[in-house]
Design a protein around this motif. Structure first.
Motif, PDB file in Angstrom:
ATOM      1  N   PRO A  76       0.848  -1.200   0.000  1.00 35.51           N
ATOM      2  CA  PRO A  76       0.000   0.000   0.000  1.00 35.51           C
ATOM      3  C   PRO A  76       0.882   1.247   0.000  1.00 35.51           C
ATOM      4  CG  PRO A  76      -0.744  -1.579   1.661  1.00 35.51           C
ATOM      5  CD  PRO A  76       0.576  -2.069   1.166  1.00 35.51           C
ATOM      6  N   GLN A  77       0.431   2.307  -0.684  1.00 33.02           N
ATOM      7  CA  GLN A  77       1.236   3.524  -0.781  1.00 33.02           C
ATOM      8  C   GLN A  77       1.513   4.116   0.593  1.00 33.02           C
ATOM      9  OE1 GLN A  77       2.716   4.698  -3.596  1.00 33.02           O
ATOM     10  NE2 GLN A  77       3.788   6.022  -2.122  1.00 33.02           N
ATOM     11  N   GLY A  78       0.547   3.987   1.515  1.00 33.63           N
ATOM     12  CA  GLY A  78       0.760   4.524   2.854  1.00 33.63           C
ATOM     13  C   GLY A  78       1.922   3.865   3.566  1.00 33.63           C
ATOM     14  N   VAL A  79       2.117   2.558   3.348  1.00 36.09           N
ATOM     15  CA  VAL A  79       3.235   1.846   3.958  1.00 36.09           C
ATOM     16  C   VAL A  79       4.545   2.278   3.307  1.00 36.09           C
ATOM     17  CG1 VAL A  79       4.251  -0.430   4.375  1.00 36.09           C
ATOM     18  CG2 VAL A  79       1.783  -0.106   4.629  1.00 36.09           C
ATOM     19  N   ILE A  80       4.527   2.449   1.980  1.00 39.35           N
ATOM     20  CA  ILE A  80       5.724   2.925   1.289  1.00 39.35           C
ATOM     21  C   ILE A  80       6.112   4.312   1.795  1.00 39.35           C
ATOM     22  CG2 ILE A  80       6.654   3.643  -0.949  1.00 39.35           C
ATOM     23  CD1 ILE A  80       5.003   1.436  -2.245  1.00 39.35           C
ATOM     24  N   ASP A  81       5.107   5.173   1.968  1.00 37.51           N
ATOM     25  CA  ASP A  81       5.384   6.520   2.487  1.00 37.51           C
ATOM     26  C   ASP A  81       6.033   6.440   3.870  1.00 37.51           C
ATOM     27  OD1 ASP A  81       4.268   7.559   0.196  1.00 37.51           O
ATOM     28  OD2 ASP A  81       2.326   8.009   1.113  1.00 37.51           O
ATOM     29  N   PHE A  82       5.563   5.521   4.702  1.00 38.26           N
ATOM     30  CA  PHE A  82       6.173   5.353   6.025  1.00 38.26           C
ATOM     31  C   PHE A  82       7.627   4.899   5.902  1.00 38.26           C
ATOM     32  CE2 PHE A  82       7.292   1.952   9.107  1.00 38.26           C
ATOM     33  CZ  PHE A  82       7.611   2.777  10.183  1.00 38.26           C
ATOM     34  N   LEU A  83       7.886   3.926   5.027  1.00 39.01           N
ATOM     35  CA  LEU A  83       9.244   3.392   4.885  1.00 39.01           C
ATOM     36  C   LEU A  83      10.218   4.459   4.393  1.00 39.01           C
ATOM     37  CD1 LEU A  83       8.396  -0.066   3.255  1.00 39.01           C
ATOM     38  CD2 LEU A  83       9.029   0.370   5.634  1.00 39.01           C
ATOM     39  N   THR A  84       9.744   5.356   3.553  1.00 39.76           N
ATOM     40  CA  THR A  84      10.632   6.387   3.014  1.00 39.76           C
ATOM     41  C   THR A  84      10.779   7.586   3.952  1.00 39.76           C
ATOM     42  OG1 THR A  84       8.761   7.349   1.775  1.00 39.76           O
ATOM     43  CG2 THR A  84      10.166   5.760   0.619  1.00 39.76           C
ATOM     44  N   SER A  85       9.859   7.704   4.913  1.00 41.24           N
ATOM     45  CA  SER A  85       9.926   8.838   5.842  1.00 41.24           C
ATOM     46  C   SER A  85      10.411   8.446   7.236  1.00 41.24           C
ATOM     47  CB  SER A  85       8.546   9.493   5.966  1.00 41.24           C
ATOM     48  OG  SER A  85       7.598   8.583   6.509  1.00 41.24           O
ATOM     49  N   ALA A  86      10.533   7.151   7.511  1.00 41.68           N
ATOM     50  CA  ALA A  86      10.993   6.703   8.823  1.00 41.68           C
ATOM     51  C   ALA A  86      12.425   7.195   9.062  1.00 41.68           C
ATOM     52  CB  ALA A  86      10.947   5.181   8.910  1.00 41.68           C
TER      53      ALA A  86
END
Length: 374
Positions: A76-86
Motif C-alpha cells: 500500500p502507498q501509505g506503507v511505502i510513504d512510512f518506509l521512506t519517511s521513517a
C-alpha cells in the motif's frame, strides 16, 4: 502447589502438526520431513506450501501458490510513504514491526485468489515482509525503490530489491536455503508469542507484530547480529584464542554457541557452515570462517557446546553483502511462513492461553497507611 517451570521449560503448551525439535538428538522436522531432506532439495516456496497444507505441493499446487505470492507483492502507498519517511537511524527490525502493523489498516487482499481470508492474509504477509525490509534499506540510503517484479522467486526478489540488480543463481540458491532452514522451529519464543496473541482471537497482523517484537531480542533472533559484532571485535584469526579465553574468564556469552533446546549439534548449522566456507573462499575473505571455525572448536572442546544456526548464518549473510542490522529482519522474512502457519493452526482449534503464576510477594493482609504517615 502447582509445579513452577521458569521459562515454561519442559511444559507442553499445545499440540502442533507443523514442526518438531528433538533437542537431545539434534533433529528438526517440518510436517514429518527431516530438515536435511528439505534443505537444498526443495525451494522456500515449497516449504511455505508444506507449512500451510502439511504436504509438499505438486507442480500445479506450487504454481498456484507462487502466483498468489507474486500477486500480493505491491505494498500500500501509505506503507511505502512510512518506509521512506521513517528515521534513517531507526533499527530495521523496528521499522518492520511497525510496517506489519500498518498493513492491518489496509484492505488490499486479492479476493480473486480463491482462498479463505486468514490464509490470504498469511500469503500477503509472506509476500510483503521482504519488500518492507528491502525498501526501508534502500530508502535510508537515499536510493530509489526498484519496481516490483513478478518473475523472480522470493529469495531472488529480495536480493534484487536490495541491490537493484537480479542476483546470481548461486546467491539466490544460498538465500533460498537459508530461508528454508529458518522457516519453522516449534514453539520458540516468537512463535509462541504469535500463538498467544492469536489465542485471544486478535487479528493476524497483531499476532505477527508481537512475534517480530519477540524475535528482536538478543536471546532469540538478534543473536546472529551479535556473531558478526563478535567477529569484528576479535579482528583476526590469530586473536581468537586469547579473546575467547578472556570472554570465558569474564563469563561473557559467546554469541552463536549453544542452544536452549539442542543438546547436540544444531542440525541447521552444517548446511550454513558449508555455504559460509564456499562464499568466503569465493570472496577471498576467509578470515571470517577461519575465526568462526576456531571459536566453534574451542567451545566444543572446552565447554562441550556446539555452534547453532545463528553462528554460521551471520557469515553467510555478511558474504551476501547484507548489512548486519538486517540479519534479524531476514530471520523474520523466512520465519513468516512458520509464524502465519502457527496462527492458522491455533485458530483451527483455539483455546485461550492463560497459565497460572505462583505469588511470592509480601504476605497477605497488608494494611493501607495514610500517605502522610508512611
Amino acid at each position: 502447589m502447582a509445579l513452577v517451570s521458569k521459562g515454561l521449560e519442559g511444559v507442553v503448551a499445545a499440540e502442533t502438526r507443523l514442526g518438531e525439535v528433538k533437542g537431545a538428538e539434534g533433529i528438526l522436522f517440518y510436517c514429518g520431513y527431516d530438515i536435511n531432506e528439505l534443505a537444498g532439495h526443495v525451494s522456500y516456496e515449497e516449504v511455505v506450501y508444506l507449512l500451510f497444507h502439511q504436504h509438499l505441493p505438486n507442480r500445479a499446487e506450487l504454481d498456484a501458490l507462487t502466483t498468489a505470492l507474486r500477486a500480493e507483492r505491491e505494498l500500500p502507498q501509505g506503507v511505502i510513504d512510512f518506509l521512506t519517511s521513517a528515521p534513517k537511524s531507526a533499527k530495521p527490525i523496528d521499522v518492520m514491526r511497525t510496517a506489519v502493523s500498518m498493513l492491518g489498516c489496509y484492505d488490499t487482499l486479492r479476493h480473486d485468489l480463491n482462498m479463505g481470508e486468514h490464509r490470504a492474509t498469511a500469503i500477503k504477509l509472506v509476500s510483503q515482509i521482504g519488500i518492507i525490509a528491502a525498501y526501508f534499506h534502500r530508502a535510508r540510503q537515499g536510493l530509489s525503490l526498484p519496481p516490483i517484479r513478478k518473475d523472480l522467486s522470493e529469495a531472488a526478489h529480495f536480493l534484487y530489491l536490495m541491490s537493484g540488480e537480479v542476483p546470481s543463481k548461486e546467491a539466490e540458491q544460498t538465500l533460498d536455503v537459508a530461508y528454508v532452514l529458518h522457516a519453522e522451529h516449534g514453539f520458540n519464543a516468537s512463535t509462541f508469542t504469535a500463538r498467544v496473541v492469536a489465542s485471544t482471537l486478535s487479528d493476524m497482523y497483531s499476532s505477527i507484530s508481537a512475534a517480530i517484537g519477540a524475535l528482536k531480542g538478543p536471546l532469540h533472533g538478534g543473536a546472529n547480529e551479535g556473531v558478526i559484532h563478535m567477529l569484528e571485535e576479535i579482528g583476526s584469526p590469530d586473536k581468537v584464542d586469547s579473546w575467547v579465553a578472556d570472554a570465558l574468564a569474564q563469563k561473557k556469552k559467546i554469541m552463536g554457541i549453544g542452544h536452549r533446546v539442542y543438546k547436540v549439534l544444531d542440525p541447521r548449522a552444517p548446511h550454513l557452515q558449508k555455504m559460509a566456507i564456499k562464499l568466503t573462499e569465493q570472496l577471498g575473505e576467509p578470515k571470517w570462517i577461519q575465526m568462526s571455525e576456531r571459536i566453534a572448536t574451542i567451545m566444543r572442546e572446552q565447554k562441550g557446546l556446539n555452534a547453532n544456526v545463528d553462528f554460521y548464518s551471520a557469515t553467510v549473510y555478511h558474504s551476501l553483502n547484507i548489512p548486519t542490522d538486517l540479519f534479524t529482519p531476514i530471520f523474520a522474512i523466512s520465519r513468516m511462513s512458520g509464524w502465519t502457519a502457527h496462527v492458522l493452526e491455533q485458530w483451527s482449534d483455539n483455546r485461550l492461553f492463560r497459565p497460572l503464576s505462583e505469588y511470592v510477594g509480601k504476605a497477605y493482609g497488608q494494611k493501607v497507611v495514610p500517605v502522610d504517615e508512611r
